[in-house]
Design an enzyme around this catalytic site. Structure first.
Site, short mmCIF file in Angstrom:
data_model
loop_
_atom_site.label_atom_id
_atom_site.label_comp_id
_atom_site.label_asym_id
_atom_site.label_seq_id
_atom_site.Cartn_x
_atom_site.Cartn_y
_atom_site.Cartn_z
N ARG A 11 -7.05 10.71 -6.69
CA ARG A 11 -8.25 9.89 -6.46
C ARG A 11 -9.43 10.97 -6.31
O ARG A 11 -10.44 10.30 -7.19
CB ARG A 11 -8.32 9.58 -4.87
CG ARG A 11 -9.32 8.83 -4.29
CD ARG A 11 -9.25 7.36 -4.76
NE ARG A 11 -10.47 6.92 -3.95
CZ ARG A 11 -11.83 6.78 -3.88
NH1 ARG A 11 -12.08 7.84 -4.82
NH2 ARG A 11 -12.56 6.27 -3.23
N ARG A 47 0.84 -1.23 0.06
CA ARG A 47 0.09 -0.04 0.04
C ARG A 47 0.85 1.24 -0.14
O ARG A 47 0.44 2.20 0.64
CB ARG A 47 -1.00 0.03 1.22
CG ARG A 47 -2.21 -0.96 1.14
CD ARG A 47 -3.13 -0.25 0.28
NE ARG A 47 -4.31 -1.41 -0.32
CZ ARG A 47 -5.34 -1.49 0.33
NH1 ARG A 47 -5.63 -0.75 1.27
NH2 ARG A 47 -6.25 -2.50 -0.17
N ASP A 105 -6.45 -3.25 -7.95
CA ASP A 105 -7.15 -3.99 -6.96
C ASP A 105 -7.50 -5.32 -6.82
O ASP A 105 -7.83 -5.77 -8.05
CB ASP A 105 -8.49 -2.91 -6.36
CG ASP A 105 -8.94 -3.48 -4.83
OD1 ASP A 105 -8.32 -3.08 -3.96
OD2 ASP A 105 -9.71 -4.55 -4.48
N ARG A 137 -3.83 6.49 0.66
CA ARG A 137 -4.37 7.65 1.15
C ARG A 137 -3.57 8.40 2.04
O ARG A 137 -3.77 9.57 2.52
CB ARG A 137 -5.84 7.24 1.62
CG ARG A 137 -7.01 7.30 0.90
CD ARG A 137 -8.34 6.71 1.60
NE ARG A 137 -8.06 5.25 2.02
CZ ARG A 137 -9.05 4.60 2.45
NH1 ARG A 137 -10.19 5.19 2.92
NH2 ARG A 137 -8.96 3.29 2.94
N TYR A 159 -14.47 -12.23 -0.58
CA TYR A 159 -15.48 -11.15 -1.09
C TYR A 159 -16.25 -11.58 -2.07
O TYR A 159 -17.76 -11.03 -2.10
CB TYR A 159 -14.43 -10.03 -1.93
CG TYR A 159 -13.58 -9.30 -0.71
CD1 TYR A 159 -14.04 -8.33 -0.15
CD2 TYR A 159 -12.19 -9.79 -0.76
CE1 TYR A 159 -13.07 -7.79 0.90
CE2 TYR A 159 -11.31 -9.35 0.29
CZ TYR A 159 -11.93 -8.12 1.07
OH TYR A 159 -10.83 -7.54 2.09
O1 1CP Z 1 0.35 0.29 -3.40
C1 1CP Z 1 -0.50 -0.44 -3.41
O2 1CP Z 1 -0.19 -1.36 -2.75
C2 1CP Z 1 -1.77 -0.11 -4.19
C3 1CP Z 1 -2.18 -1.27 -5.06
C4 1CP Z 1 -3.42 -1.88 -4.36
C5 1CP Z 1 -3.18 -3.26 -3.79
C6 1CP Z 1 -1.99 -4.24 -3.84
C7 1CP Z 1 -4.77 -1.52 -3.68
C8 1CP Z 1 -5.09 -0.12 -4.05
N1 1CP Z 1 -5.37 -2.57 -3.13
C9 1CP Z 1 -4.64 -3.78 -3.16
C10 1CP Z 1 -4.84 -4.93 -2.35
C11 1CP Z 1 -6.00 -5.36 -1.82
N2 1CP Z 1 -7.41 -4.84 -2.07
C12 1CP Z 1 -6.21 -6.33 -0.82
C13 1CP Z 1 -4.93 -7.39 -0.40
C14 1CP Z 1 -3.84 -6.38 0.62
C15 1CP Z 1 -4.30 -5.92 1.76
O3 1CP Z 1 -4.71 -6.87 2.71
O4 1CP Z 1 -4.16 -4.51 2.00
C16 1CP Z 1 -7.54 -6.13 -0.23
C17 1CP Z 1 -7.93 -7.24 0.68
C18 1CP Z 1 -8.08 -5.23 -1.02
C19 1CP Z 1 -9.43 -5.01 -1.08
C20 1CP Z 1 -10.12 -3.65 -0.70
N3 1CP Z 1 -9.50 -2.52 -1.66
C21 1CP Z 1 -10.54 -3.30 0.42
C22 1CP Z 1 -11.33 -4.04 1.53
C23 1CP Z 1 -10.32 -4.29 2.53
C24 1CP Z 1 -10.98 -4.98 3.53
O5 1CP Z 1 -10.77 -4.52 4.97
O6 1CP Z 1 -11.93 -5.61 3.54
C25 1CP Z 1 -10.72 -1.73 0.35
C26 1CP Z 1 -11.31 -0.77 1.12
C27 1CP Z 1 -9.95 -1.35 -0.90
C28 1CP Z 1 -9.89 -0.31 -1.78
C29 1CP Z 1 -8.13 0.31 -1.97
N4 1CP Z 1 -7.40 -0.51 -2.74
C30 1CP Z 1 -6.32 0.05 -2.88
C31 1CP Z 1 -6.57 1.52 -2.22
C32 1CP Z 1 -5.47 2.44 -2.23
C33 1CP Z 1 -7.72 1.46 -1.39
C34 1CP Z 1 -8.38 2.58 -0.63
C35 1CP Z 1 -9.51 3.32 -1.52
C36 1CP Z 1 -9.55 4.66 -1.78
O7 1CP Z 1 -8.49 5.14 -2.15
O8 1CP Z 1 -10.69 5.36 -1.54
#
Ligand code: 1CP
Length: 348
Positions: A40, A27, A77, A31, A153
């Site tokens: 964003r 990540r 994602d 944000r 999911y």
């Molecule tokens: O730099 C990076 O790593 C960005 C790329 C990236 C990656 C590798 C994002 C952007 N998401 C992910 C993987 C991801 N997405 C995972 C596996 C890694 C982890 O555990 O963090 C998972 C579970 C998700 C699913 C997801 N995406 C959720 C739900 C999380 C949960 O607790 O159930 C959410 C809220 C997101 C949104 C998301 N994806 C990425 C970002 C930066 C965001 C935040 C959203 C935003 O900007 O509003």
């Protein structure tokens, strides 16, 4: 001119022990960075950001410009694959992902490669753009969710605390449930192969919710799918390293380390680095594992923990990273201090 394969991340994933390990952060785009929040806002919807190659490229590059990591991770994602399988997915502000849940055998999607690649085409374009715009020493990591985590999911319809529906399905009707896992695994392999063909030099599979399974189910639902995807990738791209991240599996990391075809294993922050040095590092490259909350705290508690990880794991094949992703409240200046600490570390 440096050769493409000389990048520190790729050398570490080939099993080399380096003078200082490569580093990147899960990540690292997101944000906690004001410039991410700006891009964003420009994109509007989170999924629009993922599917706009120019903006996804920009947010991938933002942390590299600030901190000079050794690897960039594609901005996308894990929930794009369910979309590519035809499932309805949306992100609601403040609520996270919402999917139209599939809970019956009859709803298990059929893999349609053409539809998958049509939906995910913009992601491949983001990878292609990045492979041209990244600094020459920075490796490009592609990624996807691992089948179990993506399926949580798909079945629960979003994030979950206890996974009641998917666990009942997986435990009570294992044969049909395996069909769902296999479809997701095969779609994921096709998706990652296209990322590689577009320029990804390594790939990581995020199994964030592996921790929800009892150890007796790891082989079938966590390790088996990882092996299946790695084999499919290596049939076409034998030299592309695959990193697994089965989060929260404790002592079972010792089994995960023996999965054939995996070059790296990302360990979560609950693991003792010295345990990983003894039980994981003899088999493959370790990646990890600073608690991202220590970067929120910053200061000496952060630098001491980071130094301890480097001193304990830096004597073998190692990639410095977090034990899970940055949280939005992380102060960017703490990340700068951490990056400088890793860049300045040398094997002693
Ligand atoms: O730099 C990076 O790593 C960005 C790329 C990236 C990656 C590798 C994002 C952007 N998401 C992910 C993987 C991801 N997405 C995972 C596996 C890694 C982890 O555990 O963090 C998972 C579970 C998700 C699913 C997801 N995406 C959720 C739900 C999380 C949960 O607790 O159930 C959410 C809220 C997101 C949104 C998301 N994806 C990425 C970002 C930066 C965001 C935040 C959203 C935003 O900007 O509003």
């Amino acid at each position: 001119m440096p050769h493409k394969n000389d990048k520190l991340l790729l050398r570490a994933l080939r099993g080399e022990t380096l003078e200082r390990p490569p580093f990147w952060f899960m990540r690292q785009a997101g944000r906690y960075l004001p410039e991410y929040r700006e891009t964003r806002a420009q994109a509007g919807d989170f999924l629009d950001l993922c599917y706009r190659p120019d903006l996804a490229e920009e947010v991938t590059l933002q942390p590299i410009r600030r901190y000079g990591m050794d690897a960039a991770i594609l901005f996308a994602d894990i929930l794009l694959v369910p979309q590519g399988l035809g499932q309805h997915v949306e992100f609601r502000a403040g609520e996270g992902p919402v999917l139209e849940p599939i809970t019956r055998n009859a709803d298990i999607p059929v893999l349609d490669a053409e539809r998958l690649h049509e939906t995910l085409g913009p992601v491949y374009e983001t990878v292609a753009r990045l492979s041209k715009s990244l600094p020459e020493n920075v490796a490009l990591i592609g990624f996807a969710g691992a089948p179990w985590t993506v399926a949580t999911y798909m079945v629960e319809g979003g994030g979950s605390k206890d996974y009641p529906t998917i666990k009942n399905w997986a435990f009570a009707d294992p044969e049909n449930f395996q069909r769902l896992i296999d479809v997701v695994a095969d779609a994921t392999a096709l998706y990652l192969k296209k990322q590689i063909e577009a320029g990804a030099e390594a790939v990581q599979l995020f199994d964030t919710w592996a921790m929800a399974l009892p150890p007796a189910f790891h082989e079938r639902l966590v390790f088996g799918p990882l092996r299946r995807i790695a084999e499919a990738i290596h049939a076409d791209h034998p030299d592309i390293p695959v990193i697994g991240f089965p989060r929260g599996i404790g002592a079972a990391y010792a089994q995960a380390a023996r999965i054939r075809g995996i070059a790296g294993l990302s360990i979560d922050w609950s693991m003792d680095p010295s345990w990983a040095a003894e039980h994981v590092q003899p088999h493959l490259t370790v990646q990890g594992n600073l608690d991202p909350r220590l970067v929120v705290a910053g200061g000496e508690v952060m630098t001491r923990a980071a130094s301890d990880i480097l001193d304990t794991l830096g004597d073998g094949p190692f990639i410095f990273n977090l034990g899970h992703g940055f949280v939005p409240e992380t102060p960017p200046e703490h990340v700068a201090e951490l990056a400088e600490l890793v860049k300045g570390w040398r094997r002693g």
